[in-house]
Write an enzyme that holds these catalytic residues in place. Structure first.
Site, PDB file in Angstrom:
ATOM      1  CD  GLU A   1       6.807  -1.268   1.513  1.00 52.05           C
ATOM      2  OE1 GLU A   1       5.694  -1.032   1.996  1.00 52.05           O
ATOM      3  OE2 GLU A   1       7.452  -0.425   0.856  1.00 52.05           O
TER       4      GLU A   1
ATOM      5  CB  CYS B   1       9.897   9.090  -1.662  1.00 54.46           C
ATOM      6  SG  CYS B   1       8.293   8.869  -2.456  1.00 54.46           S
TER       7      CYS B   1
ATOM      8  CB  VAL C   1      -0.935   0.025   1.231  1.00 53.18           C
ATOM      9  CG1 VAL C   1      -1.711   1.334   1.288  1.00 53.18           C
ATOM     10  CG2 VAL C   1      -1.908  -1.137   1.189  1.00 53.18           C
ATOM     11  CD  GLU C   2       1.028   6.653  -1.673  1.00 55.38           C
ATOM     12  OE1 GLU C   2       1.789   7.310  -0.917  1.00 55.38           O
ATOM     13  OE2 GLU C   2      -0.182   6.897  -1.824  1.00 55.38           O
ATOM     14  CB  SER C   3       3.323   5.610   2.907  1.00 54.62           C
ATOM     15  OG  SER C   3       3.947   6.605   2.116  1.00 54.62           O
TER      16      SER C   3
ATOM     17  CG  ASP D   1      11.830   7.175   2.344  1.00 52.72           C
ATOM     18  OD1 ASP D   1      11.041   7.984   2.863  1.00 52.72           O
ATOM     19  OD2 ASP D   1      11.657   6.665   1.223  1.00 52.72           O
TER      20      ASP D   1
END
Length: 279
Positions: free
Chosen positions: A226, A186, A82-84, A193
């Site tokens: 991930e 990102c 899932v995109e944050s 990140d």
């Protein structure tokens, strides 16, 4: 849908009504294909993405706001992540939603997130009565960051990885190495990140200087959390071929969320989900 359709990197209105369609799933297959990995059924590792949601709120049946934290564990063999930012928007859509009890909230979160990623997820709610029991601990292991070395490579360089010069075929060690110098960017916004990484392995000794240089080489790399962990696991396996390898990263939070992926080829491995000081 492509990443250009995701809310990440775009100005969006924050929702005030519950909306599970805000969750934006991203297929894992494309990144894994780029690493030369096969379908989920034939992955050379298992693991999970552990999300911590620190900004979770809803209304009880009387309209009184409630707060909690949630720990969501998404299996690595799920077809999608899932995109944050979409995750954040989804959680915020609960802010004005009335729910009768904690059990209903847990059920709704698990159902919605599971549908988005295409797999069952584990979901634990941490209620205010348990906040004081939440600890802080650093990833255990030998600290690589104390090495006094020169580094000039800031794009992924798996060619840096090698066995320790004094190790020989048949020599087996079992050790845990850690670094707080993991950084990537990102792939959509270019925002940094920041994370800590723990590498546990059994096999011929890995050159620690080379490993630290490799970790730092991701510094300008564009990749989701991930994907970066899967790349680290894949690169170490190909270069050093340990019999067992676990790579675990804990990233600092953004938008009230932290993401902590781990991947391992060792059976029965579990990781400690305690947050680090920087989280």
């Amino acid at each position: 849908m492509s990443l250009t359709d995701a809310p990440l990197g775009h100005h969006v209105a924050y929702p005030d009504q519950y909306d599970p369609t805000l969750l934006f799933p991203i297929e894992r297959a494309a990144n894994r294909a780029a690493l030369g990995l096969g379908a989920a059924a034939h992955l050379p590792f298992h693991g999970a993405d552990i999300w911590t949601a620190y900004e979770l709120s809803w209304l009880n049946a009387k309209g009184k706001p409630q707060v909690a934290m949630a720990v969501v564990t998404i299996p690595a063999d799920s077809p999608r992540l899932v995109e944050s930012k979409s995750f954040k928007l989804y959680l915020n859509s609960l802010n004005q939603t009335r729910l009768d009890d904690e059990a209903l909230l847990r059920e709704r979160l698990a159902q919605d997130i599971g549908a988005a990623v295409g797999a069952d997820v584990e979901l634990d709610l941490i209620m205010p009565r348990d906040f004081a029991a939440q600890g802080i601990a650093e990833l255990g292991g030998t600290d690589l960051d104390a090495l006094d070395i020169a580094i000039d490579t800031y794009q992924p360089a798996p060619g840096l990885l090698r066995h320790a010069p004094d190790s020989r075929d048949g020599d087996i060690v079992e050790e845990t190495l850690v670094s707080r110098l993991l950084k990537s960017n990102c792939p959509v916004t270019g925002q940094p990140d920041w994370g800590s990484v723990q590498i546990r392995y059994r096999g011929r000794a890995i050159d620690r200087v080379a490993l630290l240089k490799y970790i730092v080489s991701l510094r300008q790399h564009a990749g989701f959390h991930e994907h970066c962990v899967e790349q680290i696991h894949t690169d170490i396996m190909r270069a050093c071929a340990p019999a067992e390898l676990t790579v675990y990263a804990r990233y600092t939070r953004r938008g009230g969320l932290d993401i902590n992926p781990w991947r391992s080829n060792a059976p029965g491995v579990r990781v400690d989900a305690t947050r680090t000081a920087r989280q």
